[in-house]
Design a protein around this motif. Structure first.
Motif, mmCIF file in Angstrom:
data_model
loop_
_atom_site.group_PDB
_atom_site.id
_atom_site.type_symbol
_atom_site.label_atom_id
_atom_site.label_comp_id
_atom_site.label_asym_id
_atom_site.label_seq_id
_atom_site.Cartn_x
_atom_site.Cartn_y
_atom_site.Cartn_z
ATOM 1 N N ASP A 56 -5.078 -2.346 -3.344
ATOM 2 C CA ASP A 56 -5.606 -3.569 -2.724
ATOM 3 C C ASP A 56 -6.323 -4.414 -3.777
ATOM 4 O O ASP A 56 -7.549 -4.568 -3.744
ATOM 5 N N THR B 21 -8.705 -7.579 -2.650
ATOM 6 C CA THR B 21 -10.088 -7.385 -2.210
ATOM 7 C C THR B 21 -11.056 -7.442 -3.382
ATOM 8 O O THR B 21 -12.103 -8.108 -3.314
ATOM 9 N N GLY C 43 0.813 -1.214 0.000
ATOM 10 C CA GLY C 43 0.000 0.000 0.000
ATOM 11 C C GLY C 43 0.844 1.259 0.000
ATOM 12 O O GLY C 43 0.564 2.215 -0.730
#
Length: 332
Positions: free
Chosen positions: A161, A164, A62
């Protein structure tokens, strides 16, 4: 032939209606879906740059994505601040030179009815009204700036991400095929990443070599013409041809001999790219037959408009891998 029992027949009808409604929904949301795909393409670029940074420095994915996104935004904004005025001036000069060259070429070929007809249509295509229509056709959801902002945010979220969103998509797939679809998505993403790297290398090669070649041959505005060739090379088959038109027109205004030299430069660059650069890139990335590429460009242009033409090849790369993994390999 007897009809199936009523409950089974009802399920067939409902399934058919559901497929029709889904197709209509996809058609209606086609511009939005294309923006989402554009965000995924940009996310692939950001992810490709952030993964080496994450491995070398040991920071989380991230944070690496955030650093790359901020650096990319700073590079774009800094480039606009430092060179924006020069780019605008060069673009205006190029546009003026094209229109002036078209007028000179029309004078030279005024004796030919066919050439006059072609030049009249070329001038109409180069008019401001036509360019405005093209620009409006490219961005049709929230307007040009709104679409770019949406794509940028989608790219950052998807790159930060991806697991996800991958898991959310796979949750819609039946459990017995979920693993197979997940593997196909992973391979499609990897193929898209490799294709983008190879394509960017080819674009850089085309832009630099075209600019140097035109400058050597004495063609005015060689640098903006080279930049235009590099950018349009993102659309294979069609892009190089469109990029060559303004260069040849400007060169022809200087004289037929200069135009022949400009044509030689464009042909040589495409020959080298087609026989050296692209084969090397496709050997590492994804092979794309010219007929398939051209068909994909036309089909995406019909469905999505000009924006579809820009993203036809990335769409085809992803679709090709998914079809191979989910269908071709399954029936072997």
């Amino acid at each position: 032939m007897p009809l199936p029992p009523l409950p089974i027949y009802s399920r067939y009808v409902l399934a058919t209606l559901a497929l029709v409604c889904l197709a209509l929904l996809v058609v209606k949301l086609a511009p939005v879906l294309l923006l989402v795909f554009a965000g995924a393409v940009l996310a692939t670029v950001i992810r490709a740059a952030s993964r080496p940074l994450s491995r070398v420095s040991g920071i989380s994915d991230g944070i690496a994505v955030s650093i790359v996104a901020v650096a990319f935004a700073a590079l774009v904004l800094g480039g606009l601040w430092l060179f924006g005025r020069q780019v605008i001036v060069q673009t205006d000069e190029l546009w003026t030179a094209i229109q002036t060259a078209l007028a000179k070429v029309q004078e030279r070929v005024s004796g030919s009815a066919l050439a006059t007809y072609v030049m009249d249509n070329a001038q109409a295509a180069a008019g401001s009204d036509a360019m405005n229509k093209v620009a409006k056709g490219t961005f049709s959801v929230f307007g040009g700036l709104g679409d770019l902002i949406l794509v940028a945010f989608l790219a950052v979220y998807l790159a930060a991400d991806p697991a996800t969103y991958r898991s959310g998509l796979l949750a819609l797939i039946p459990g017995n095929t979920r693993e197979r679809v997940g593997d196909a998505l992973d391979k499609a993403g990897w193929s898209l990443r490799k294709w983008l790297v190879g394509q960017m290398g080819a674009m850089l090669f085309v832009g630099i070599v075209t600019a140097v070649g035109l400058w050597t041959m004495g063609v005015p505005l060689a640098i903006p013409l080279g930049i235009l060739s590099g950018l349009l090379d993102f659309v294979p088959v069609v892009g190089p041809f469109l990029a060559a038109i303004p260069g040849v027109v400007i060169a022809f205004a200087q004289g037929p001999d200069v135009a022949l030299k400009a044509i030689a430069v464009y042909v040589a660059v495409q020959f080298i790219e087609g026989h050296l650069v692209i084969p090397l890139a496709q050997k590492w990335a994804v092979a794309m037959p010219p007929a398939l590429a051209l068909s994909a460009i036309v089909a995406a242009g019909v469905v999505f408009g000009l924006a579809g033409v820009l993203f036809a090849l990335p769409l085809t790369v992803v679709a090709t891998v998914l079809v191979r993994e989910l269908y071709v390999e399954r029936i072997k």
